[in-house]
Design an enzyme around this catalytic site. Structure first.
Site: not given
Length: 713
Positions: A533, A645
């Site tokens: 991320s 994610h």
């Protein structure tokens, strides 16, 4: 006892992940959720377990191929309510008769075509409030057992927030507050509208329910806002309680019902950069009061690790029985602990202090007994008992992972504090940890891997991280730190990089690397870097600005801030960070993007990304890979199908394992010279799970003249 063996990637399948401890009203029992991996089905199951507060053998209450969660005790302590997911159905179930001499009895209270969540009992135990969202026709079609019978429907999008990572496309139907009697016979809706409602809690008199909701006209745009609302059981329109903009989270009523405490701040634009403080507001509505004006920490658990989801709401603050004080958690220098403050505000008193992560808690009505979920670097989180007094010791109630860990060698982290780079006057020291391979000879020099956390408004801390233990067991030292941009070190430390990723944070990270390279036992010629991320963004940034690293892994990363704005599920929120909209100042977005400096990347790079990631969309990895492949750099790209994610924390188990193996194999190959055919870990990493496609770049990177000066931001 047999000799302990090193941690393995495959140990992931043997861990038990505990969460949601809830102590009974009389303080005698603690119920909690245990999640584990069902290897045969390549999926997760979760069940309710019960353990006596006084200690004893935990007992499993539910079982089967189900996902049970959100346990809630009835006020009299005789019934447990929980939510179950089974065979594409979502149920609200009541549980009774769990004493050892009786048989546990389950009764389904709610079974409809929808998704219930967040159940909570009325004070008299006669009703249950819960969130509920009906399934859309498209979702019902998708649940058909025969794909050939499914029909495709066009998606007509009229609102800005139409997708969310982990959920996909958001339906027109939203979560609202519903009510049912304790037998599940009468069910009705209390709220409605084109917005999401969250976290219902009852007024002590049982006449109304408070919940969280962002009902501003521009709610999709101002995603950092969340207000407290109240609705009467009689069916009147909901009324707004908080009057200021900003996040108002996890409300809790005072015992007399006159005041609401919550966690939040007054910045709807940069809420995550600011400290989240304990605040109070009159239950009738009005301005709120910050109870901790001088407390330079955030009142939430910001610890990142890979055995639980990150980003959940803070636990509700707990009022004392007489309403004179409140208890809450706060993040501080990598630890998360319990604090208490007077209801009138003031300086908080530490209650549970230690080098650990208090991730969840619950208390009896009188505050005399508590159940805590606590983890530290020695192993995953377990359930603990606490008597509620400052300095009272914690007493372990569960040992769900003890049997596994007693057979494994767990590396012990060394705490690290590094002076900030020159010119960073007033900055906090760079704080972090370094894991060295357990059993490595002191004089042996091992390769170093720098790991960078996501967020960036989060922190590494005193918690077990399986990925780091796996790398350490493979022979690497692992350095993980909290540079500027991280939580836990004060608001100035966190907000210092707002609008300038790759500046002060980059300097802090490299300062820590320089320190580590000067330590005995670290081979400064064999350096790796990885992150996910925001950590993936920084990995991309570092290899584009520094030639020190022999290998890198960028995971669910950002490479192009300009395209990220319109493709992420909340990319437009970055305009508050960057200070402009991309069509008005495209140069600002581009010069802050690692892709702008891709020609400077020479480090062998492994790109890892989930194909259904909506937080950092997969096009970010596509762009980076395409550029590096065209340039002839050494690059490998692994795309994981149907993964969001949160792949590294809650993704499909076999793909999580594949990812860990690839991490080890990539660093072994480039930092240790281990070929793909050598070594057990490297060998298994080259046997991709079915459905995972590996795309390789040019086998021999084309020689490109290195510029004398790397591009500057």
């Amino acid at each position: 006892m047999p000799a302990r063996k090193p941690i393995r990637p495959e140990d992931l399948f043997d861990f038990r992940f505990l969460s949601q401890p809830r102590i009974s009203p009389d303080g005698a029992q603690v119920v909690y959720v245990e999640r584990r991996i069902d290897a045969r089905r390549d999926a997760y199951v979760s069940h309710l377990w019960l353990v006596p507060f006084a200690g004893g053998e935990p007992r499993r209450l539910t079982g089967g191929r189900v996902r049970d969660g959100s346990p809630r005790w009835s006020p009299d302590g005789r019934t447990l309510l929980f939510v179950r997911e089974r065979k594409k159905r979502h149920l609200v179930v009541a549980l009774r008769g769990w004493s050892r001499e009786k048989t546990v009895r389950e009764r389904v209270l709610l079974d409809t075509r929808g998704v219930p969540s967040s159940p909570c009992w009325s004070p008299d135990g006669e009703h249950v409030a819960f969130l509920f969202r009906p399934l859309t026709p498209e979702e019902l079609e998708a649940r058909r057992d025969r794909p050939s019978e499914r029909r495709l429907h066009p998606r007509v999008i009229r609102r800005l927030a139409y997708r969310e990572d982990g959920r996909g496309f958001l339906p027109d139907e939203r979560n609202h507050v519903w009510l049912m009697d304790r037998r599940g016979r009468e069910v009705r809706r209390l709220t409605g509208g084109a917005h999401e409602d969250h976290g219902p809690v009852w007024h002590p008199d049982g006449g109304s329910i408070v919940f969280m909701s962002n009902r501003l006209p521009e709610a999709d745009y101002l995603i950092g806002n969340m207000d407290l609302w109240a609705v009467d059981l009689g069916g009147a329109e909901a009324r707004r309680i908080t009057t200021e903009a900003g996040p108002s989270l996890s409300p809790a009523f005072s015992p007399d019902g006159e005041t609401l405490a919550f966690v939040g701040n007054l910045d709807p634009y940069a809420a995550l950069w600011r400290n989240m403080h304990l605040r109070t507001v009159p239950a009738a509505g009005g301005p709120s009061v910050d109870l901790l004006p001088g407390f330079d920490r955030t009142c939430a658990d910001e610890t990142i690790h890979d055995l639980a989801e990150f980003g959940h709401l803070p636990d509700r603050p707990v009022w004392s029985a007489d309403g004179s004080s409140l208890t809450f958690t706060a993040s501080d220098r990598g630890a998360c602990n319990l604090y208490r403050v007077a209801a009138a505000g003031g300086v908080p008193e530490p209650l549970v202090a230690g080098l650990h992560d208090v991730a969840a808690y619950s208390a009896t009505p009188d505050g005399a007994r508590w159940a805590l979920l606590v983890g530290d670097p020695s192993g995953p989180h377990e359930v603990f008992a606490w008597e509620g007094g400052a300095g009272d010791p914690l007493r372990r109630l569960t040992d769900a992972n003890g049997r596994l860990l007693r057979r494994r060698v767990v590396a012990v982290p060394r705490e690290v504090r590094v002076d900030p780079p020159d010119g960073a006057e007033g900055a906090a020291a760079v704080h972090g940890w370094m894991l060295r391979p357990a059993g490595a000879e002191p004089e042996s020099r091992v390769p170093l891997v720098l790991a960078i956390h996501g967020g960036p408004m989060a922190m590494y801390g005193w918690a077990y991280v399986h990925e780091f233990q796996v790398l350490a067991a493979a022979g690497f030292a692992v350095l993980y730190t909290n540079p500027r941009g991280s939580q836990g070190y004060g608001e100035a430390h966190c907000i210092a990089i707002r609008g300038e990723w790759g500046g002060l944070d980059y300097r802090d990270l490299m300062q820590a690397v320089d320190w580590a390279c000067a330590q005995p036992g670290v081979d400064a010629e064999r350096l790796g870097v990885c992150g996910g991320s925001y950590g993936g963004f920084m990995t991309n940034w570092i290899v584009a600005h520094d030639r020190s690293f022999g290998a890198a892994i960028t995971d669910r990363s950002i490479s192009n801030l300009h395209s990220f704005y319109g493709t992420s599920d909340f990319g437009w929120d970055f305009e508050w960070d960057i200070g402009a909209r991309p069509w008005r100042d495209p140069e600002r977005y581009w010069r802050g993007s690692p892709l702008a400096y891709v020609e400077s990347i020479r480090t062998p790079l492994l790109i890892v990304h989930g194909e259904t990631d909506l937080r950092c969309p997969v096009d970010q990895a596509d762009q980076l890979f395409a550029a590096l492949a065209v340039l002839g750099r050494e690059v490998e790209y692994v795309r994981y199908p149907d993964q969001s994610h949160g792949l590294s924390r809650a993704g499909t188990p076999s793909l999580r394992l594949d990812r860990l193996r690839r991490y080890v194999a990539w660093f072994e190959k480039h930092l240790m010279g281990v070929s793909v055919e050598e070594g057990k870990v490297a060998e298994t990493a080259e046997r991709p799970v079915e459905g995972v496609e590996t795309v390789a770049g040019a086998a021999e990177p084309q020689p490109i003249e290195r510029p004398d000066v790397l591009p500057e931001r």
